[in-house]
Design a protein around this motif. Structure first.
Motif, PDB file in Angstrom:
ATOM      1  N   MET A   1       0.842  -1.198   0.000  1.00 26.02           N
ATOM      2  CA  MET A   1       0.000   0.000   0.000  1.00 26.02           C
ATOM      3  C   MET A   1       0.872   1.241   0.000  1.00 26.02           C
ATOM      4  SD  MET A   1      -2.946   1.116   2.728  1.00 26.02           S
ATOM      5  CE  MET A   1      -3.799   2.675   2.563  1.00 26.02           C
ATOM      6  N   SER A   2       0.541   2.194  -0.846  1.00 28.55           N
ATOM      7  CA  SER A   2       1.345   3.409  -0.973  1.00 28.55           C
ATOM      8  C   SER A   2       1.204   4.296   0.251  1.00 28.55           C
ATOM      9  CB  SER A   2       0.914   4.172  -2.228  1.00 28.55           C
ATOM     10  OG  SER A   2       1.631   5.372  -2.340  1.00 28.55           O
ATOM     11  N   GLN A   3       2.314   4.919   0.658  1.00 29.56           N
ATOM     12  CA  GLN A   3       2.283   5.883   1.744  1.00 29.56           C
ATOM     13  C   GLN A   3       1.728   7.205   1.229  1.00 29.56           C
ATOM     14  OE1 GLN A   3       2.614   4.139   4.334  1.00 29.56           O
ATOM     15  NE2 GLN A   3       4.653   4.445   5.207  1.00 29.56           N
ATOM     16  N   ARG A   4       0.969   7.883   2.081  1.00 33.34           N
ATOM     17  CA  ARG A   4       0.344   9.136   1.657  1.00 33.34           C
ATOM     18  C   ARG A   4       0.593  10.221   2.702  1.00 33.34           C
ATOM     19  NH1 ARG A   4      -5.892   9.242  -0.044  1.00 33.34           N
ATOM     20  NH2 ARG A   4      -4.960   8.101  -1.796  1.00 33.34           N
ATOM     21  N   LEU A   5       1.138  11.331   2.257  1.00 31.47           N
ATOM     22  CA  LEU A   5       1.375  12.484   3.119  1.00 31.47           C
ATOM     23  C   LEU A   5       0.316  13.545   2.842  1.00 31.47           C
ATOM     24  CD1 LEU A   5       3.278  13.985   5.147  1.00 31.47           C
ATOM     25  CD2 LEU A   5       4.425  14.954   3.145  1.00 31.47           C
ATOM     26  N   ALA A   6      -0.334  14.003   3.901  1.00 31.79           N
ATOM     27  CA  ALA A   6      -1.255  15.135   3.791  1.00 31.79           C
ATOM     28  C   ALA A   6      -0.513  16.386   4.229  1.00 31.79           C
ATOM     29  CB  ALA A   6      -2.490  14.913   4.666  1.00 31.79           C
ATOM     30  N   VAL A   7      -0.450  17.381   3.366  1.00 33.59           N
ATOM     31  CA  VAL A   7       0.279  18.618   3.647  1.00 33.59           C
ATOM     32  C   VAL A   7      -0.730  19.757   3.750  1.00 33.59           C
ATOM     33  CG1 VAL A   7       1.959  20.278   2.777  1.00 33.59           C
ATOM     34  CG2 VAL A   7       2.381  17.825   2.533  1.00 33.59           C
ATOM     35  N   ILE A   8      -0.737  20.408   4.900  1.00 33.56           N
ATOM     36  CA  ILE A   8      -1.680  21.504   5.151  1.00 33.56           C
ATOM     37  C   ILE A   8      -0.895  22.805   5.182  1.00 33.56           C
ATOM     38  CG2 ILE A   8      -3.506  22.368   6.653  1.00 33.56           C
ATOM     39  CD1 ILE A   8      -3.949  19.507   5.482  1.00 33.56           C
ATOM     40  N   GLY A   9      -1.093  23.631   4.153  1.00 35.49           N
ATOM     41  CA  GLY A   9      -0.332  24.871   4.010  1.00 35.49           C
ATOM     42  C   GLY A   9       0.831  24.662   3.073  1.00 35.49           C
ATOM     43  N   THR A  10       0.860  25.448   1.988  1.00 35.73           N
ATOM     44  CA  THR A  10       1.878  25.207   0.946  1.00 35.73           C
ATOM     45  C   THR A  10       2.735  26.445   0.708  1.00 35.73           C
ATOM     46  OG1 THR A  10       0.288  25.761  -0.808  1.00 35.73           O
ATOM     47  CG2 THR A  10       0.468  23.444  -0.181  1.00 35.73           C
ATOM     48  N   GLY A  11       3.329  26.941   1.785  1.00 37.83           N
ATOM     49  CA  GLY A  11       4.371  27.950   1.641  1.00 37.83           C
ATOM     50  C   GLY A  11       5.690  27.249   1.336  1.00 37.83           C
ATOM     51  N   VAL A  12       6.784  27.920   1.638  1.00 38.48           N
ATOM     52  CA  VAL A  12       8.103  27.353   1.342  1.00 38.48           C
ATOM     53  C   VAL A  12       8.308  26.011   2.051  1.00 38.48           C
ATOM     54  CG1 VAL A  12      10.582  27.695   1.640  1.00 38.48           C
ATOM     55  CG2 VAL A  12       9.154  29.586   0.855  1.00 38.48           C
ATOM     56  N   ILE A  13       7.918  25.932   3.329  1.00 42.28           N
ATOM     57  CA  ILE A  13       8.129  24.702   4.090  1.00 42.28           C
ATOM     58  C   ILE A  13       7.165  23.602   3.639  1.00 42.28           C
ATOM     59  CG2 ILE A  13       8.128  23.651   6.378  1.00 42.28           C
ATOM     60  CD1 ILE A  13      10.481  25.536   5.808  1.00 42.28           C
ATOM     61  N   ASN A  15       5.717  23.260   0.764  1.00 37.82           N
ATOM     62  CA  ASN A  15       6.141  22.793  -0.558  1.00 37.82           C
ATOM     63  C   ASN A  15       7.407  21.941  -0.479  1.00 37.82           C
ATOM     64  OD1 ASN A  15       4.031  23.859  -2.031  1.00 37.82           O
ATOM     65  ND2 ASN A  15       5.063  25.811  -2.404  1.00 37.82           N
ATOM     66  N   GLY A  16       8.281  22.266   0.468  1.00 38.17           N
ATOM     67  CA  GLY A  16       9.475  21.449   0.656  1.00 38.17           C
ATOM     68  C   GLY A  16       9.119  20.031   1.080  1.00 38.17           C
ATOM     69  N   TRP A  17       8.144  19.898   2.002  1.00 41.10           N
ATOM     70  CA  TRP A  17       7.674  18.573   2.393  1.00 41.10           C
ATOM     71  C   TRP A  17       7.081  17.831   1.193  1.00 41.10           C
ATOM     72  CZ3 TRP A  17       9.074  16.014   6.422  1.00 41.10           C
ATOM     73  CH2 TRP A  17       9.328  16.640   7.653  1.00 41.10           C
ATOM     74  N   ILE A  18       6.330  18.553   0.378  1.00 43.10           N
ATOM     75  CA  ILE A  18       5.708  17.933  -0.793  1.00 43.10           C
ATOM     76  C   ILE A  18       6.773  17.377  -1.731  1.00 43.10           C
ATOM     77  CG2 ILE A  18       4.419  18.463  -2.917  1.00 43.10           C
ATOM     78  CD1 ILE A  18       2.713  20.393  -1.188  1.00 43.10           C
ATOM     79  N   ALA A  19       7.787  18.179  -2.048  1.00 43.33           N
ATOM     80  CA  ALA A  19       8.841  17.736  -2.956  1.00 43.33           C
ATOM     81  C   ALA A  19       9.574  16.521  -2.395  1.00 43.33           C
ATOM     82  CB  ALA A  19       9.815  18.884  -3.230  1.00 43.33           C
TER      83      ALA A  19
END
Length: 318
Positions: A1-13, A15-19
């Motif tokens: 099963m694929s891991q899934r990250l939920a990111v709340i707030g897409t400023g510099v930090i 977006n860094g988590w997303i990348a």
């Protein structure tokens, strides 16, 4: 099963988590009410991706695994881990974290990227599973720098921090569990001390921003990137190590060489700092400076791993 990250707030930090998560093959679901957030995030990931490719992508890594949700509840549905990155205002963070706690199943950890607030303060309005709300403080650029400070609050159980350590390691982070909660955690308190002294040196006309940066880049920073503070000073004591260093140089700690309180941010000081940084940037956009920094960090991380591989085993002592 694929891991899934939920990111709340897409400023510099955020977006860094997303990348970082995309580069590790995770699915990412983001939420940000700002209308242009999806376009900004995708541009950010595109700019970061070349450095991530050089560092090494996981199987299934792809920017296409990013989607945007229309609500907080939609973002956290099916999440393996939730990362909150809203602006650094305590009441706002409490409000968002309480909403996330109410929406997410109790087993899912919620990490806050806060650089200063204590987790017990962040947990205050969470009623469903407050202990799973912890500090998970990264460093910019999040997609390259591996340190993440993990701090539990009054309601957090050791098992929850253990689970957090495992999850962030899966994102190829280097988790550092801070032994007790304190404002500013660990690394930011160290950086703030240097930052305050740097502002005094500029404010007093001792140095320009460029000269202060040169002192770090070509001096202490080179050593710190491999050995940190204590081991660097251990070598300063010669064969006798830290004990001799403290005997030799310890008395100097009593001398008024540093000024730990920050100077007043007057218009004059602000102008000096801004003008100095703009001179150093030499008209280059931040995106270009980001890529230059990323290229350097990719090579530097390789050198640190080459010359300090045994550091991998130090996490067990934290």
């Amino acid at each position: 099963m694929s891991q899934r990250l939920a990111v709340i707030g897409t400023g510099v930090i955020g977006n860094g988590w997303i990348a970082r998560a995309l580069a590790q093959g995770w699915e990412v679901v983001a939420f940000d009410p700002t209308p242009d957030a999806p376009a900004r995030t995708r541009a950010f990931v595109d700019n970061a991706w070349p450095a991530l490719e050089r560092l090494g992508l996981a199987e299934c890594a792809s920017p296409a695994r990013l989607t945007f949700a229309e609500s907080l509840a939609g973002a956290v549905e099916g999440a393996t881990l939730i990362q909150e990155n809203v602006p650094e205002r305590l009441e706002l963070k409490r409000e968002i974290l309480a909403a996330l706690d109410a929406a997410a199943v109790p087993e899912v950890l919620i990490g806050s990227s806060t650089s200063g607030f204590k987790p017990s303060d962040l947990q205050r309005d969470c009623t469903r599973a407050p202990g799973r709300v912890i500090v998970a403080h990264p460093f910019n650029p999040v997609y390259l720098l591996p340190l993440v400070e993990l701090v539990g609050g009054a309601a957090t159980e050791p098992e929850q921090l253990d689970a957090a350590r495992t999850l962030y390691r899966e994102l190829k982070m280097r988790p550092l569990v801070v032994r007790r909660e304190i404002e500013g955690h660990l690394a930011d308190r160290l950086m703030e001390a240097l930052w305050r002294e740097a502002l005094h040196l500029v404010n007093d006309g001792v140095a320009t921003t460029e000269e202060v940066d040169a002192a770090v880049v070509y001096g202490c920073g080179l050593r710190w990137s491999l050995m940190g503070t204590f081991l660097t000073f251990h070598l300063a004591g010669g064969e006798a190590g830290m004990r001799h260093m403290l005997e030799q140089f310890g008395p100097a700690l009593k001398l008024p060489w540093t000024r730990l309180e920050a100077p007043e941010l007057s218009d004059e000081l602000i102008d000096k700092v801004v003008e100095g940084c703009e001179y150093q940037a030499a008209g280059r956009p931040v995106s270009e400076l980001d890529r230059r920094r990323d290229d350097f960090l990719v090579e530097l991380l390789g050198l640190v791993q080459k010359y300090w591989p045994e550091a991998e085993g130090l996490e067990g002592r934290i």
